[in-house]
Design a protein around this motif. Structure first.
Motif, PDB file in Angstrom:
ATOM      1  N   VAL A  49       0.834  -1.205   0.000  1.00  0.00           N
ATOM      2  CA  VAL A  49       0.000   0.000   0.000  1.00  0.00           C
ATOM      3  C   VAL A  49       0.870   1.257   0.000  1.00  0.00           C
ATOM      4  O   VAL A  49       0.599   2.204  -0.731  1.00  0.00           O
ATOM      5  N   ALA A  50       1.934   1.261   0.790  1.00  0.00           N
ATOM      6  CA  ALA A  50       2.824   2.430   0.837  1.00  0.00           C
ATOM      7  C   ALA A  50       3.450   2.684  -0.528  1.00  0.00           C
ATOM      8  O   ALA A  50       3.537   3.835  -0.968  1.00  0.00           O
ATOM      9  N   ALA A  51       3.880   1.632  -1.215  1.00  0.00           N
ATOM     10  CA  ALA A  51       4.475   1.800  -2.552  1.00  0.00           C
ATOM     11  C   ALA A  51       3.466   2.420  -3.517  1.00  0.00           C
ATOM     12  O   ALA A  51       3.817   3.320  -4.296  1.00  0.00           O
ATOM     13  N   ARG A  52       2.220   1.958  -3.455  1.00  0.00           N
ATOM     14  CA  ARG A  52       1.180   2.529  -4.339  1.00  0.00           C
ATOM     15  C   ARG A  52       0.921   3.997  -4.004  1.00  0.00           C
ATOM     16  O   ARG A  52       0.789   4.829  -4.905  1.00  0.00           O
ATOM     17  N   VAL A  53       0.837   4.319  -2.723  1.00  0.00           N
ATOM     18  CA  VAL A  53       0.587   5.700  -2.314  1.00  0.00           C
ATOM     19  C   VAL A  53       1.726   6.601  -2.788  1.00  0.00           C
ATOM     20  O   VAL A  53       1.496   7.682  -3.333  1.00  0.00           O
ATOM     21  N   LEU A  54       2.967   6.143  -2.611  1.00  0.00           N
ATOM     22  CA  LEU A  54       4.123   6.962  -2.975  1.00  0.00           C
ATOM     23  C   LEU A  54       4.302   7.103  -4.484  1.00  0.00           C
ATOM     24  O   LEU A  54       4.822   8.114  -4.947  1.00  0.00           O
ATOM     25  N   THR A  55       3.868   6.114  -5.252  1.00  0.00           N
ATOM     26  CA  THR A  55       4.048   6.209  -6.711  1.00  0.00           C
ATOM     27  C   THR A  55       2.856   6.837  -7.420  1.00  0.00           C
ATOM     28  O   THR A  55       3.034   7.572  -8.385  1.00  0.00           O
ATOM     29  N   THR A  56       1.640   6.572  -6.937  1.00  0.00           N
ATOM     30  CA  THR A  56       0.452   7.085  -7.628  1.00  0.00           C
ATOM     31  C   THR A  56      -0.122   8.339  -6.987  1.00  0.00           C
ATOM     32  O   THR A  56      -0.873   9.067  -7.635  1.00  0.00           O
ATOM     33  N   GLY A  57       0.161   8.554  -5.708  1.00  0.00           N
ATOM     34  CA  GLY A  57      -0.417   9.690  -5.008  1.00  0.00           C
ATOM     35  C   GLY A  57      -1.849   9.449  -4.572  1.00  0.00           C
ATOM     36  O   GLY A  57      -2.519  10.362  -4.101  1.00  0.00           O
ATOM     37  N   GLU A  58      -2.331   8.213  -4.722  1.00  0.00           N
ATOM     38  CA  GLU A  58      -3.689   7.875  -4.307  1.00  0.00           C
ATOM     39  C   GLU A  58      -3.647   7.197  -2.936  1.00  0.00           C
ATOM     40  O   GLU A  58      -2.763   6.392  -2.665  1.00  0.00           O
ATOM     41  N   SER A  59      -4.628   7.511  -2.113  1.00  0.00           N
ATOM     42  CA  SER A  59      -4.703   6.921  -0.777  1.00  0.00           C
ATOM     43  C   SER A  59      -4.991   5.433  -0.857  1.00  0.00           C
ATOM     44  O   SER A  59      -5.523   4.951  -1.857  1.00  0.00           O
TER      45      SER A  59
END
Length: 140
Positions: A69-79
């Motif tokens: 989840v952290a990787a997705r948040v940091l790469t996409t900017g989506e919560s």
């Protein structure tokens, strides 16, 4: 361009986060804690300190869920959200839902903020309901 927050509003926000009953922590893009409120420090027995890897707060499957989840948040900017359960010192299983939101400076994502909600009572009710349903099926 949005107005800059005043020093008073930042102090108020810091106070609100620090005294929140919910676990709140902030992590830089490097994966290191930059802030952990009182509830976070209490949950992890004062192990949640600035400069430590956030992933070290979790064990088992929760580590992988946080990393994903952290990787997705940091790469996409989506919560993003993940649920995690753990066995405490008394052997009691506790559950929480962790919501991660990106932290930004301008267009750059500089880390994420995590706010956890205790879902233990909900999970216990869910388990009781499943057991009751299974008993009904078994008796039929």
């Amino acid at each position: 361009m949005s107005p800059q927050p005043s020093a008073n509003s930042i102090d108020s926000l810091r106070w609100a986060l620090e005294t929140s009953l919910s676990v709140v922590y902030a992590v830089g893009a490097d994966g290191l804690l930059v802030f952990a409120n009182g509830a976070a420090r209490a949950r992890w027995h004062d192990a949640a300190t600035a400069g430590m890897p956030a992933i070290d707060l979790f064990t088992g499957d929760a580590r992988g869920h946080l990393a994903d989840v952290a990787a997705r948040v940091l790469t996409t900017g989506e919560s993003g959200v993940f649920d995690a359960g753990e066995v405490g010192p008394a052997g009691v299983r506790a559950w929480a839902s962790f919501a991660l939101s990106p932290l930004r400076e301008g267009d750059a994502i500089t880390g994420y903020l995590c706010i956890a909600t205790d879902t233990t009572a909900l999970k216990r009710s869910e388990l009781r309901l499943r057991r009751s349903e299974q008993l009904m099926v078994d008796t039929q």
